[in-house]
Design a protein around this motif. Structure first.
Motif, PDB file in Angstrom:
ATOM      1  N   VAL A 141       2.343   8.183  -2.911  1.00  0.00           N
ATOM      2  CA  VAL A 141       1.770   9.210  -3.727  1.00  0.00           C
ATOM      3  C   VAL A 141       1.841  10.407  -2.981  1.00  0.00           C
ATOM      4  CG1 VAL A 141      -0.319   9.888  -4.804  1.00  0.00           C
ATOM      5  CG2 VAL A 141       0.182   7.473  -5.000  1.00  0.00           C
ATOM      6  N   ILE A 142       2.393  11.662  -3.511  1.00  0.00           N
ATOM      7  CA  ILE A 142       2.346  12.933  -3.110  1.00  0.00           C
ATOM      8  C   ILE A 142       1.072  13.805  -3.315  1.00  0.00           C
ATOM      9  CG2 ILE A 142       3.695  15.019  -2.951  1.00  0.00           C
ATOM     10  CD1 ILE A 142       6.115  13.610  -3.515  1.00  0.00           C
ATOM     11  N   ASP A 143       0.421  14.341  -2.167  1.00  0.00           N
ATOM     12  CA  ASP A 143      -0.728  15.053  -2.757  1.00  0.00           C
ATOM     13  C   ASP A 143      -0.199  16.584  -2.603  1.00  0.00           C
ATOM     14  OD1 ASP A 143      -2.822  16.698  -2.459  1.00  0.00           O
ATOM     15  OD2 ASP A 143      -3.837  15.953  -0.867  1.00  0.00           O
ATOM     16  N   VAL A 187       7.772   6.654  -6.798  1.00  0.00           N
ATOM     17  CA  VAL A 187       7.036   7.780  -6.038  1.00  0.00           C
ATOM     18  C   VAL A 187       6.138   8.660  -7.342  1.00  0.00           C
ATOM     19  CG1 VAL A 187       7.306  10.287  -5.237  1.00  0.00           C
ATOM     20  CG2 VAL A 187       8.657   8.098  -4.405  1.00  0.00           C
ATOM     21  N   ILE A 188       4.874   8.554  -6.921  1.00  0.00           N
ATOM     22  CA  ILE A 188       4.261   9.534  -7.985  1.00  0.00           C
ATOM     23  C   ILE A 188       3.994  10.977  -7.257  1.00  0.00           C
ATOM     24  CG2 ILE A 188       1.651  10.236  -8.657  1.00  0.00           C
ATOM     25  CD1 ILE A 188       1.306   7.229  -8.998  1.00  0.00           C
ATOM     26  N   TYR A 189       4.445  12.208  -8.139  1.00  0.00           N
ATOM     27  CA  TYR A 189       4.481  13.492  -7.524  1.00  0.00           C
ATOM     28  C   TYR A 189       4.001  14.748  -8.650  1.00  0.00           C
ATOM     29  CZ  TYR A 189       8.070  12.299 -10.996  1.00  0.00           C
ATOM     30  OH  TYR A 189       8.769  11.566 -11.839  1.00  0.00           O
ATOM     31  N   PRO A 190       3.504  15.760  -8.044  1.00  0.00           N
ATOM     32  CA  PRO A 190       3.007  16.731  -8.815  1.00  0.00           C
ATOM     33  C   PRO A 190       4.361  17.269  -9.681  1.00  0.00           C
ATOM     34  CG  PRO A 190       3.346  17.685  -6.840  1.00  0.00           C
ATOM     35  CD  PRO A 190       3.724  16.363  -6.755  1.00  0.00           C
ATOM     36  N   THR A 191       3.917  17.800 -11.062  1.00  0.00           N
ATOM     37  CA  THR A 191       4.818  18.844 -11.904  1.00  0.00           C
ATOM     38  C   THR A 191       4.307  19.694 -12.271  1.00  0.00           C
ATOM     39  OG1 THR A 191       4.193  17.887 -14.056  1.00  0.00           O
ATOM     40  CG2 THR A 191       5.959  16.768 -12.696  1.00  0.00           C
ATOM     41  N   ASP A 192       4.573  20.722 -13.043  1.00  0.00           N
ATOM     42  CA  ASP A 192       4.073  22.009 -13.425  1.00  0.00           C
ATOM     43  C   ASP A 192       3.052  21.575 -14.739  1.00  0.00           C
ATOM     44  OD1 ASP A 192       6.033  21.342 -15.315  1.00  0.00           O
ATOM     45  OD2 ASP A 192       6.887  23.245 -15.454  1.00  0.00           O
ATOM     46  N   MET A 217       1.014  -1.145  -0.030  1.00  0.00           N
ATOM     47  CA  MET A 217       0.226  -0.132   0.096  1.00  0.00           C
ATOM     48  C   MET A 217       0.841   1.251   0.093  1.00  0.00           C
ATOM     49  SD  MET A 217      -3.337  -0.518   0.404  1.00  0.00           S
ATOM     50  CE  MET A 217      -4.156   0.747   1.197  1.00  0.00           C
ATOM     51  N   ALA A 218       0.763   2.110  -0.819  1.00  0.00           N
ATOM     52  CA  ALA A 218       1.435   3.376  -1.007  1.00  0.00           C
ATOM     53  C   ALA A 218       1.012   4.399   0.171  1.00  0.00           C
ATOM     54  CB  ALA A 218       1.030   4.195  -2.233  1.00  0.00           C
ATOM     55  N   GLU A 219       2.087   5.118   0.573  1.00  0.00           N
ATOM     56  CA  GLU A 219       1.789   6.164   1.535  1.00  0.00           C
ATOM     57  C   GLU A 219       1.147   7.499   0.843  1.00  0.00           C
ATOM     58  OE1 GLU A 219       4.195   7.964   5.551  1.00  0.00           O
ATOM     59  OE2 GLU A 219       5.063   6.316   4.421  1.00  0.00           O
ATOM     60  N   PHE A 220       0.447   8.098   1.311  1.00  0.00           N
ATOM     61  CA  PHE A 220      -0.115   9.274   0.832  1.00  0.00           C
ATOM     62  C   PHE A 220       0.323  10.362   1.855  1.00  0.00           C
ATOM     63  CE2 PHE A 220      -4.321  11.812  -0.315  1.00  0.00           C
ATOM     64  CZ  PHE A 220      -4.016  12.056  -1.424  1.00  0.00           C
ATOM     65  N   ILE A 221       1.044  11.218   0.958  1.00  0.00           N
ATOM     66  CA  ILE A 221       1.939  12.373   1.644  1.00  0.00           C
ATOM     67  C   ILE A 221       1.522  13.656   1.149  1.00  0.00           C
ATOM     68  CG2 ILE A 221       4.206  13.510   2.351  1.00  0.00           C
ATOM     69  CD1 ILE A 221       5.256  10.583   2.577  1.00  0.00           C
ATOM     70  N   TRP A 224      -3.296   3.676  -8.032  1.00  0.00           N
ATOM     71  CA  TRP A 224      -2.070   3.224  -7.939  1.00  0.00           C
ATOM     72  C   TRP A 224      -1.176   2.882  -6.950  1.00  0.00           C
ATOM     73  CZ3 TRP A 224       1.439   3.586 -12.086  1.00  0.00           C
ATOM     74  CH2 TRP A 224       0.978   4.060 -13.342  1.00  0.00           C
ATOM     75  N   GLU A 225      -2.106   2.702  -5.558  1.00  0.00           N
ATOM     76  CA  GLU A 225      -1.624   2.383  -4.241  1.00  0.00           C
ATOM     77  C   GLU A 225      -1.096   1.031  -4.084  1.00  0.00           C
ATOM     78  OE1 GLU A 225      -4.880   2.392  -1.417  1.00  0.00           O
ATOM     79  OE2 GLU A 225      -6.332   1.320  -2.715  1.00  0.00           O
ATOM     80  N   ASN A 226      -1.220   0.156  -5.291  1.00  0.00           N
ATOM     81  CA  ASN A 226      -0.659  -1.075  -4.943  1.00  0.00           C
ATOM     82  C   ASN A 226       0.390  -1.154  -6.181  1.00  0.00           C
ATOM     83  OD1 ASN A 226      -2.227  -2.456  -3.061  1.00  0.00           O
ATOM     84  ND2 ASN A 226      -3.934  -2.619  -4.636  1.00  0.00           N
ATOM     85  N   LEU A 227       1.022  -0.155  -6.730  1.00  0.00           N
ATOM     86  CA  LEU A 227       1.965  -0.250  -7.716  1.00  0.00           C
ATOM     87  C   LEU A 227       3.152   0.401  -7.083  1.00  0.00           C
ATOM     88  CD1 LEU A 227      -0.226   0.029 -11.106  1.00  0.00           C
ATOM     89  CD2 LEU A 227       1.136  -1.994 -10.007  1.00  0.00           C
TER      90      LEU A 227
END
Length: 206
Positions: free
Chosen positions: A172-174, A30-35, A1-5, A165-168
């Protein structure tokens, strides 16, 4: 499970950034925001992490079109052949910004990318991802996370991204709602600039 930060782009929390970097250094995804749109990435030096991303995307790592997110243009000489003044001026004008620039690759590319003639470079105008790259100390290999829904194309809500995406991935950055328009891709590897894809970045930068 991905951590949600949750990380605020106006003033990224150094402890949260360090936590994400520690995961990247251990080979995490990691999944993150960009511009532009939300991205999926890993430490460029971690082969196992690179292979994980390639599996998720259903591509061979050697043939992937992943881009490298750099903190600024100082990383360029690590991965890019020497470029001329006019090319450098375009990069200087456009970055940080919503562009992916295709540049001639150097002999120093990480092993999986050794045979590449070109490399895609990103310096997004987003303090979260730039802080991650700065603390990590080297670029992040990145790919956008497309949506299965062709109409939506890109998911903008971090909570919906987590659901899918939580299992992959590991984190995941909010960083707030993302955009739904990808970067403008400009090929600067030949004599004349070529617009490969018109996206968020204004092509008048050329």
């Amino acid at each position: 499970m991905a951590e949600f930060i949750k990380i605020y782009p106006d003033n990224p929390n150094p402890k949260a950034i360090q936590k994400v970097v520690d995961v990247l250094k251990r080979g995490g995804l990691v999944i993150y925001p960009t511009d532009t749109v939300y991205g999926l990435g890993c430490d460029i030096t971690n082969i196992k992490a690179l292979e994980r991303i390639a599996r998720i995307k259903g591509v061979k790592l050697e043939k992937s079109n992943f881009s490298f997110i750099c903190k600024d243009l100082s990383n360029l000489s690590d991965y890019v052949k020497q470029i001329d003044t006019s090319t450098f001026k375009i990069l200087k004008r456009a970055l940080p910004g919503a562009y992916t620039f295709i540049l001639p690759g150097s002999k120093n590319l990480p092993n999986p990318f050794k045979k590449r003639k070109t490399v895609g470079i990103r310096v997004p105008n987003n303090s979260i991802i730039l802080s991650l790259v700065e603390v990590l100390g080297n670029p992040i290999v990145s790919t956008s996370i497309r949506d299965d829904d062709d109409i939506l194309e890109y998911t903008t809500d971090p909570e919906l991204i987590l659901e899918k995406w939580e299992n992959l991935v590991d984190i995941v950055i909010d960083g707030g709602y993302g955009g739904n328009e990808a970067s403008t891709i400009i090929d600067l590897s030949e004599n004349e600039p070529i617009i490969v894809r018109e996206g968020k970045g204004d092509v008048s930068v050329l």
